[in-house]
Design a protein around this motif. Structure first.
Motif: not given
Length: 247
Positions: A55-68, A228-233
């Motif tokens: 779920h965290m890895l999927g959330n990080l795709k928000i930094f690639f913009g709305p389309e992604d 720590a990784a989950l918190t930062i992500g």
């Protein structure tokens, strides 16, 4: 001449045969035992941890913009196609996740009650020496449970999400975290999650017998790194929205 007959005393009830006595199943015996409950907590905890990482890895795709990000959300609804129909995978995952949460919470509550009953006063000092993460596991679980309800209402059903747009998850995330309470609730929940994962991973390793004197340090490092990784992500998304980096 008639003679009165004595009434015969009733025959004593035959004790039930071994085959007649209902025996608890193996699953029932496992659930009733302390070791069994701890095992259920460990297995469901690790399953939820795997979900959190994905779920965290999927959330990080928000930094690639709305389309992604919106494309990723649409892809989730087609996983397993054509074998699975539209959104079937999501519903299977949701049911499995809810079952894991319920089993985890019930086992934790019952173990807590057993612990309180078995340790009246003589262990008070020892319990006071427990780490902060250990002492907050119970309340951390409550916070995460309440947050899960909020999160579903906010970003799944869009019930409490301001300016929600169906089918536009990027815009809905931005709308939620643009409010002080949306971002604040999320941040508090993530911090509780950090403590929960750190101690929970270590407890699961102990329950499943993965720890020993040689692996203790490595397992503690893995637990701290994961939390720590989950918190930062997870925190990076609301912080990016609240600071205007993502809009």
């Amino acid at each position: 001449m008639a003679f009165a007959t004595r009434p015969r005393p009733p025959k004593p009830a035959r004790p039930p045969a071994a085959a007649d006595v209902a025996r608890p199943s193996l699953v029932g015996l496992l659930w009733r035992s302390t070791v069994g409950k701890k095992t259920v907590m460990a297995v469901t905890g690790l399953a939820m941890l795997g979900y959190l990482v994905a779920h965290m890895l999927g959330n990080l795709k928000i930094f690639f913009g709305p389309e992604d990000f919106n494309g990723y959300a649409a892809w989730l609804r087609t996983i397993g196609s054509p074998l699975l129909h539209h959104e079937w995978f999501l519903w299977i995952a949701r049911v499995a996740l809810v079952a894991s949460v319920v089993l985890h919470a019930v086992a934790a509550y019952q173990l807590s009650r057993r612990d309180l009953a078995a340790r009246p006063t003589q262990y008070r000092r020892r319990r006071q020496r427990a780490s902060y993460a250990t002492r907050t596991m119970r309340w951390g679980g409550v916070i995460l449970g309440l947050f899960l309800v909020w999160h579903i209402l906010d970003l799944t059903t869009l019930t409490v999400n301001p300016n929600a747009v169906h089918g536009r998850p990027y815009e809905n995330v931005v709308a939620s975290f643009s409010t002080w309470y949306g971002g604040g609730i999320y941040i508090v929940a993530v911090l509780a999650l950090c403590l929960h994962v750190r101690h929970g991973f270590w407890s699961a390793a102990q329950t499943l017998g993965a720890n020993n004197a040689r692996r203790d340090k490595a397992l503690k490092t893995v637990a701290a790194t994961l939390s720590a990784a989950l918190t930062i992500g997870f925190l990076s998304v609301p912080v990016a929205v609240m600071t205007g980096w993502v809009s």
